[in-house]
Design a protein around this motif. Structure first.
Motif, mmCIF file in Angstrom:
data_model
loop_
_atom_site.group_PDB
_atom_site.id
_atom_site.type_symbol
_atom_site.label_atom_id
_atom_site.label_comp_id
_atom_site.label_asym_id
_atom_site.label_seq_id
_atom_site.Cartn_x
_atom_site.Cartn_y
_atom_site.Cartn_z
ATOM 1 N N SER A 113 -37.626 51.257 10.156
ATOM 2 C CA SER A 113 -36.879 50.419 9.217
ATOM 3 C C SER A 113 -35.473 50.973 9.003
ATOM 4 O O SER A 113 -35.262 52.185 8.959
ATOM 5 C CB SER A 113 -37.624 50.335 7.885
ATOM 6 N N LYS A 114 -34.545 50.047 8.840
ATOM 7 C CA LYS A 114 -33.126 50.397 8.770
ATOM 8 C C LYS A 114 -32.591 50.120 7.370
ATOM 9 O O LYS A 114 -32.720 49.004 6.851
ATOM 10 C CB LYS A 114 -32.362 49.580 9.812
ATOM 11 N N ALA A 115 -31.989 51.126 6.767
ATOM 12 C CA ALA A 115 -31.489 50.994 5.397
ATOM 13 C C ALA A 115 -30.188 50.209 5.355
ATOM 14 O O ALA A 115 -29.393 50.215 6.303
ATOM 15 C CB ALA A 115 -31.275 52.374 4.789
ATOM 16 N N THR A 116 -29.980 49.548 4.240
ATOM 17 C CA THR A 116 -28.708 48.902 3.917
ATOM 18 C C THR A 116 -28.030 49.700 2.809
ATOM 19 O O THR A 116 -28.605 50.646 2.257
ATOM 20 C CB THR A 116 -28.955 47.477 3.419
ATOM 21 N N GLN A 117 -26.818 49.291 2.426
ATOM 22 C CA GLN A 117 -26.133 49.972 1.326
ATOM 23 C C GLN A 117 -26.900 49.811 0.018
ATOM 24 O O GLN A 117 -26.970 50.749 -0.782
ATOM 25 C CB GLN A 117 -24.706 49.447 1.184
ATOM 26 N N ASP A 118 -27.477 48.646 -0.198
ATOM 27 C CA ASP A 118 -28.244 48.439 -1.428
ATOM 28 C C ASP A 118 -29.454 49.372 -1.478
ATOM 29 O O ASP A 118 -29.765 49.954 -2.531
ATOM 30 C CB ASP A 118 -28.708 46.983 -1.527
ATOM 31 N N LEU A 119 -30.141 49.518 -0.361
ATOM 32 C CA LEU A 119 -31.297 50.413 -0.319
ATOM 33 C C LEU A 119 -30.854 51.867 -0.434
ATOM 34 O O LEU A 119 -31.547 52.688 -1.047
ATOM 35 C CB LEU A 119 -32.086 50.185 0.967
ATOM 36 N N ALA A 120 -29.702 52.187 0.147
ATOM 37 C CA ALA A 120 -29.165 53.544 0.000
ATOM 38 C C ALA A 120 -28.851 53.847 -1.461
ATOM 39 O O ALA A 120 -29.075 54.965 -1.943
ATOM 40 C CB ALA A 120 -27.914 53.710 0.864
ATOM 41 N N GLU A 121 -28.354 52.853 -2.177
ATOM 42 C CA GLU A 121 -28.072 53.027 -3.605
ATOM 43 C C GLU A 121 -29.366 53.258 -4.380
ATOM 44 O O GLU A 121 -29.430 54.105 -5.284
ATOM 45 C CB GLU A 121 -27.330 51.807 -4.148
ATOM 46 N N ASN A 122 -30.410 52.514 -4.009
ATOM 47 C CA ASN A 122 -31.709 52.735 -4.649
ATOM 48 C C ASN A 122 -32.207 54.158 -4.389
ATOM 49 O O ASN A 122 -32.765 54.809 -5.284
ATOM 50 C CB ASN A 122 -32.735 51.736 -4.121
ATOM 51 N N ALA A 123 -32.002 54.627 -3.175
ATOM 52 C CA ALA A 123 -32.427 55.980 -2.824
ATOM 53 C C ALA A 123 -31.626 57.028 -3.596
ATOM 54 O O ALA A 123 -32.176 58.044 -4.042
ATOM 55 C CB ALA A 123 -32.279 56.204 -1.316
ATOM 56 N N MET A 124 -30.344 56.770 -3.773
ATOM 57 C CA MET A 124 -29.513 57.683 -4.561
ATOM 58 C C MET A 124 -30.038 57.769 -5.995
ATOM 59 O O MET A 124 -30.165 58.869 -6.571
ATOM 60 C CB MET A 124 -28.060 57.219 -4.550
ATOM 61 N N ASN A 125 -30.376 56.639 -6.591
ATOM 62 C CA ASN A 125 -30.888 56.641 -7.961
ATOM 63 C C ASN A 125 -32.230 57.359 -8.052
ATOM 64 O O ASN A 125 -32.491 58.087 -9.018
ATOM 65 C CB ASN A 125 -31.007 55.205 -8.467
ATOM 66 N N ALA A 126 -33.076 57.161 -7.050
ATOM 67 C CA ALA A 126 -34.361 57.873 -7.033
ATOM 68 C C ALA A 126 -34.150 59.378 -6.945
ATOM 69 O O ALA A 126 -34.819 60.160 -7.641
ATOM 70 C CB ALA A 126 -35.213 57.386 -5.863
ATOM 71 N N ALA A 127 -33.208 59.791 -6.100
ATOM 72 C CA ALA A 127 -32.922 61.222 -5.951
ATOM 73 C C ALA A 127 -32.332 61.807 -7.222
ATOM 74 O O ALA A 127 -32.657 62.933 -7.619
ATOM 75 C CB ALA A 127 -31.978 61.437 -4.771
ATOM 76 N N LEU A 128 -31.456 61.056 -7.881
ATOM 77 C CA LEU A 128 -30.859 61.516 -9.138
ATOM 78 C C LEU A 128 -31.924 61.697 -10.220
ATOM 79 O O LEU A 128 -31.919 62.694 -10.953
ATOM 80 C CB LEU A 128 -29.800 60.519 -9.606
ATOM 81 N N ASN A 129 -32.824 60.743 -10.316
ATOM 82 C CA ASN A 129 -33.880 60.839 -11.321
ATOM 83 C C ASN A 129 -34.802 62.021 -11.054
ATOM 84 O O ASN A 129 -35.161 62.770 -11.973
ATOM 85 C CB ASN A 129 -34.684 59.535 -11.357
ATOM 86 N N THR A 130 -35.183 62.188 -9.799
ATOM 87 C CA THR A 130 -36.100 63.281 -9.450
ATOM 88 C C THR A 130 -35.437 64.640 -9.628
ATOM 89 O O THR A 130 -36.106 65.623 -9.987
ATOM 90 C CB THR A 130 -36.596 63.120 -8.007
ATOM 91 N N PHE A 131 -34.129 64.699 -9.398
ATOM 92 C CA PHE A 131 -33.420 65.976 -9.530
ATOM 93 C C PHE A 131 -33.595 66.585 -10.913
ATOM 94 O O PHE A 131 -33.694 67.814 -11.065
ATOM 95 C CB PHE A 131 -31.936 65.787 -9.216
ATOM 96 N N GLU A 132 -33.660 65.761 -11.933
ATOM 97 C CA GLU A 132 -33.758 66.265 -13.310
ATOM 98 C C GLU A 132 -35.033 67.075 -13.536
ATOM 99 O O GLU A 132 -35.054 67.990 -14.365
ATOM 100 C CB GLU A 132 -33.679 65.104 -14.297
ATOM 101 N N THR A 133 -36.093 66.761 -12.813
ATOM 102 C CA THR A 133 -37.337 67.543 -12.936
ATOM 103 C C THR A 133 -37.449 68.587 -11.835
ATOM 104 O O THR A 133 -37.915 69.701 -12.075
ATOM 105 C CB THR A 133 -38.567 66.617 -12.898
ATOM 106 N N TRP A 134 -37.015 68.225 -10.624
ATOM 107 C CA TRP A 134 -37.158 69.150 -9.488
ATOM 108 C C TRP A 134 -36.344 70.424 -9.696
ATOM 109 O O TRP A 134 -36.779 71.514 -9.334
ATOM 110 C CB TRP A 134 -36.732 68.442 -8.206
#
Length: 521
Positions: free
Chosen positions: A72-93
């Motif tokens: 599967s190939k990411a788009t900019q919108d999906l990349a933005e979703n991934a950025m938000n997921a990474a930002l949220n997880t960073f707070e606990t990780w």
């Protein structure tokens, strides 16, 4: 907190395929992996597995009729979703202890070791590596996880093992904290080892990442992500987003929430990443860190005191291992005049022994990566025919894939294009020097500075070469490829990158920031 006793690091041994039991085990792994080819693979964004309509089609470069997988190939919108997921997880990780983070790597290394041949077999099909090259790639991936896990634990204990100078009336402490969300962009030529290495370094340091693998080899990267999921790595620590460099790569490099970019690849793309990362965008409150390893035009210098047979073997191994598709590949030779003809003859003899064919059948040389590389290398061979004397090879090799003959040019001027430009294929150029000092000067006459070798039996000359040859990894009387984690920290000068020494004691510092806390007693 996980209980863990740190044992001394040891490199993962390479497999001896001359032993019947190892050969049979690899053949079984190839059959198993072959039966699983052609599957569809999703993106991984936080806890979600996302299938997209657009796919990257991974093809076996040694048999172009064979599809490895549809990713599967990411788009900019999906990349933005991934950025938000990474930002949220960073707070606990980021609050997870260093030992706990390291133990995820140790568990993954254990499982990879148990399935070593399966990982290697997938690289045989997807990257066109022969058995030994694939086995070394998997071993290095295991080494990176074991080594960086131990290094993170060591860094977390620096305040006790390497205390600061005491000042009466104060308690002072230096700790290494993570940076944030990083973009990890590994290359196709070491699709497991470097993918694992730069990802593991980032996450064990407490960062979360968006992993954008090379489009040529996305399936092996997905296999690593699956492994980390299996060992229980929290959702959102590694987000898997294959996609276009122009669409997704540039977008994330420029993103104001991106804290660092870890990249291995070409000089041109590395410089583009550096330019984009240097621009400050709205909402950005830091300077982005770029960790880049970009390539080389590596060379081997031979003087008249050298063991010429050993030098010739090292030259051929350095030039043609994995079809010359290594940033450390020895694509240039500079030999002093008195032994030039003999070196040329020996290189010719050893090169002519090499055979080209299907990696699955374990030929010494396989295909190059894809059509783009195939066309580029063949074009450079035509340029070489105008810049030197063709000694061996010089064209396409047979097979239903991107096969090129191992090619050697002699009598090449130091400023020729095939002596200056990175070809990234099975092409070797040989030049002549009047003496060892001129040979070293010719070696240094390049914009790159990654690896180099000097063959000599004269200690004074060796000392001169060690000081004067300008490269990040300098070897004496051995090939210029094959750096081992913890043994040969790897990274180069000039246009070869940021000299970030992968597999070295200071590498994790690039993924952390030092925080000093001082308390009055």
């Amino acid at each position: 907190m996980t209980e863990y006793t740190v044992t001394p690091f040891q490199n993962e041994p390479f497999t001896d395929f001359s032993r019947p039991e190892n050969k049979q085990a690899m053949e079984a792994a190839l059959l198993k992996v072959k039966a699983e080819l052609g599957r569809d693979y999703p993106l991984r964004i936080g806890s979600e597995k996302v299938m997209t309509e657009q796919k990257i089609v991974s093809v076996n470069p040694g048999n172009v009729d064979q599809v490895i997988g549809h990713v599967s190939k990411a788009t900019q919108d999906l990349a933005e979703n991934a950025m938000n997921a990474a930002l949220n997880t960073f707070e606990t990780w980021k609050k997870t202890t260093a030992v706990d983070r390291a133990c995820y790597l140790f568990r993954a290394a254990k499982l990879m070791r148990e399935r070593k041949h399966e990982f290697s077999a997938l690289m045989v099909y997807e990257a066109g590596k022969n058995w030994a090259e694939a086995d070394a790639d998997t071993a290095e991936a295991i080494d990176f996880m074991e080594y960086y896990g131990r290094e993170m634990i060591r860094l977390s204990e620096t305040h006790t093992h390497r205390p600061l100078t005491k000042l009466p009336g104060e308690e002072n402490r230096l700790t290494y904290i993570p940076l944030g969300v990083g973009i990890v962009i590994p290359p196709w030529n070491f699709p497991l080892a470097i993918c694992v290495g730069i990802t593991a370094a980032a996450v064990v340091s407490g960062n979360t990442v968006l992993l954008k693998p090379a489009s040529v080899t996305p399936v092996i990267a997905h296999k690593f992500v699956e492994l980390m999921e299996e060992v229980g790595l929290p959702d959102g620590v590694i987000n898997f987003i294959p996609g276009s460099g122009a669409e997704v790569g540039d977008y994330l490099t420029s993103h104001p929430k991106t804290r660092f970019i870890s990249f291995t690849g070409s000089k041109e793309i590395g410089l583009r990443i550096n330019r984009l990362a240097a621009q400050t965008n709205e909402g950005q409150i830091w300077m982005k860190r770029v960790i880049a390893e970009m390539g080389g035009k590596d060379g081997i210098v031979v003087d008249e005191t050298a063991d010429l047979e050993e030098a010739a073997k090292a030259i051929v191994a350095s030039a043609f291992g994995f079809q010359g598709q290594k940033c450390s590949a020895g694509s240039r030779v500079i030999a002093v005049a008195s032994v030039y003809d003999r070196i040329v003859q020996l290189v010719k003899e050893h090169t002519e022994k090499l055979t080209v064919g299907l990696p699955e059948l374990n030929y010494p040389l396989g295909p190059v990566s894809d059509q783009q590389a195939y066309d580029k290398i063949l074009a450079y061979i035509e340029i070489g025919k105008t810049e030197g004397r063709l000694l061996v090879g010089g064209g396409k090799a047979q097979g239903n894939g991107y096969y090129i003959e191992p090619t050697v040019f002699t009598d090449v001027d130091g400023r020729a294009r095939i002596m200056q430009e990175e070809i990234f294929g099975p092409v070797l150029a040989i030049a002549k020097a009047k003496d060892y000092k001129e040979a070293i000067a010719l070696y240094n006459d390049t914009e790159f500075g990654l690896t180099g070798s000097y063959f000599s039996q004269d200690e004074a000359r060796i000392a001169y070469a060690l000081e004067e040859m300008h490269c990040g990894n300098m070897y004496v009387n051995r090939k210029c490829t094959g750096a081992l984690v913890g043994v040969h920290p790897f990274g180069g000068f000039n246009m070869s990158g940021t000299d970030s020494k992968a597999g070295g004691h200071d590498y994790l510092l690039l993924y952390t920031q030092a925080k000093l806390t001082s308390r009055k007693l």
